[in-house]
Design a protein around this motif. Structure first.
Motif, PDB file in Angstrom:
ATOM      1  N   ASP A 211      -9.868   4.110  -6.277  1.00  0.00           N
ATOM      2  CA  ASP A 211      -8.763   3.629  -6.477  1.00  0.00           C
ATOM      3  C   ASP A 211      -8.022   2.899  -7.371  1.00  0.00           C
ATOM      4  N   SER A 212      -8.232   2.967  -7.988  1.00  0.00           N
ATOM      5  CA  SER A 212      -7.288   1.280  -8.803  1.00  0.00           C
ATOM      6  C   SER A 212      -5.520   1.674  -9.090  1.00  0.00           C
ATOM      7  N   PRO A 213      -5.203   0.878  -8.857  1.00  0.00           N
ATOM      8  CA  PRO A 213      -5.096   0.005  -7.095  1.00  0.00           C
ATOM      9  C   PRO A 213      -5.687   0.980  -6.374  1.00  0.00           C
ATOM     10  N   ALA A 248     -19.577   4.024  -2.686  1.00  0.00           N
ATOM     11  CA  ALA A 248     -20.837   4.915  -3.751  1.00  0.00           C
ATOM     12  C   ALA A 248     -20.413   6.475  -3.328  1.00  0.00           C
ATOM     13  N   THR A 249     -19.715   7.227  -2.615  1.00  0.00           N
ATOM     14  CA  THR A 249     -19.952   8.594  -1.787  1.00  0.00           C
ATOM     15  C   THR A 249     -19.528   9.036  -2.015  1.00  0.00           C
ATOM     16  N   ALA A 250     -17.776   8.281  -2.055  1.00  0.00           N
ATOM     17  CA  ALA A 250     -16.349   8.872  -1.727  1.00  0.00           C
ATOM     18  C   ALA A 250     -15.879  10.500  -3.237  1.00  0.00           C
ATOM     19  N   PRO A 251     -15.246  11.286  -2.765  1.00  0.00           N
ATOM     20  CA  PRO A 251     -15.056  11.988  -3.865  1.00  0.00           C
ATOM     21  C   PRO A 251     -14.237  11.853  -4.257  1.00  0.00           C
ATOM     22  N   ALA A 252     -13.766  12.719  -5.583  1.00  0.00           N
ATOM     23  CA  ALA A 252     -12.794  12.247  -6.250  1.00  0.00           C
ATOM     24  C   ALA A 252     -11.850  12.103  -5.396  1.00  0.00           C
ATOM     25  N   ALA A 253     -10.154  11.925  -6.246  1.00  0.00           N
ATOM     26  CA  ALA A 253      -9.232  11.547  -5.530  1.00  0.00           C
ATOM     27  C   ALA A 253      -8.379  13.173  -5.052  1.00  0.00           C
TER      28      ALA A 253
END
Length: 260
Positions: A211-213, A248-253
């Motif tokens: 996420d950003s931030p 590298a592997t985390a799903p979208a929020a």
């Protein structure tokens, strides 16, 4: 009456949430009726009626005398549902196991929640146990490695003026001191908590930048007595690798749902 998004706040709902948060914050210290009424500035009769409603629904519990009140089991069930339904937590858990096995130390995942961080997952070291780091616990973000890793992802203008509450003799209590530390975190790429939250414990925190931030972070905690220079280097190397794998592997929020 306060408004959120142009909609007036529902007073009874707000009072119910405030009561549950107050009871949860007290932990193993049950409260009496008058204490709760005074804390939330509501009439004793109104507080009693609200408590009885929540007791009947399982959100509040009372002792055999009916004079002491604490958080109920339905709060646990709801909290567990939050963890089980969050794809980020599910994705990170196996990597917490991997880091724990590689380092033999306590590994955490936490999420920024306003001025605090909330622990979402923990893998305890077999060498020492810390009930202070249990899932669901909250700590001020300025205190430890997890919070500082996440604060460093934000501009210093977002920092509160202070002074900050100290938990140990090493806690940052001023805005300038914390900002100087966060500058080092940004340059280094990870945070270090040297007994700022818990005496005798050093933590290394790594923001998860999917996420950003960043909203989430992971950390490794180790007793000072076991932290040699070589072990510190290994902790940093392993945690950097674990962070890279997670990002590298985390799903979208929120999976298909983008929560706010």
């Amino acid at each position: 009456m306060s408004e959120t998004g142009g909609v007036r706040e529902v007073k009874s709902a707000a009072r119910t949430v405030e009561l549950l948060e107050l009871l949860a914050a007290r932990g193993d210290r049950p409260a009496r009726l008058q204490e709760l009424a005074d804390a939330l500035d509501v009439p004793r009769s109104s507080m009693y009626a609200l408590l009885q409603t929540l007791i009947s629904r399982g959100w509040v519990r009372t002792d055999v005398t009916g004079s002491l009140y604490g958080i109920g089991i339905h709060a646990l069930l709801t909290g567990t549902s939050y963890l089980d339904s969050d794809p980020r937590v599910r994705a990170v858990r196996p990597y917490l196991d991997e880091a724990s096995e590689a380092l033999g130390e306590t590994i955490h995942m936490a999420r920024l929640d306003d001025r605090d961080v909330a622990y979402l997952a923990t893998r305890e070291s077999h060498e020492y146990l810390r009930t202070i780091s249990r899932v669901g616990r909250r700590l001020p973000a300025h205190v430890g490695a997890l919070g500082k890793a996440l604060l460093a992802e934000r501009p210093d203008d977002d920092l509160p003026e202070g002074p900050y509450e100290p938990l140990t003799a090493h806690t940052h209590t001023t805005r300038d001191s914390l900002a100087a530390d966060l500058a080092e975190v940004r340059a280094r790429g990870y945070s270090i908590d040297r007994e700022e939250g818990v005496p005798g414990i050093v933590g290394f925190g790594f923001a998860l930048r999917y996420d950003s931030p960043a909203q989430d972070a992971i950390s490794c905690s180790v007793p000072v007595a076991r932290l040699s220079a070589g072990h510190e280097e290994r902790i940093v190397a392993v945690m950097r690798e674990i962070r890279a794998k997670i990002e590298a592997t985390a799903p979208a929020a929120g999976g298909s749902v983008h929560w706010r």
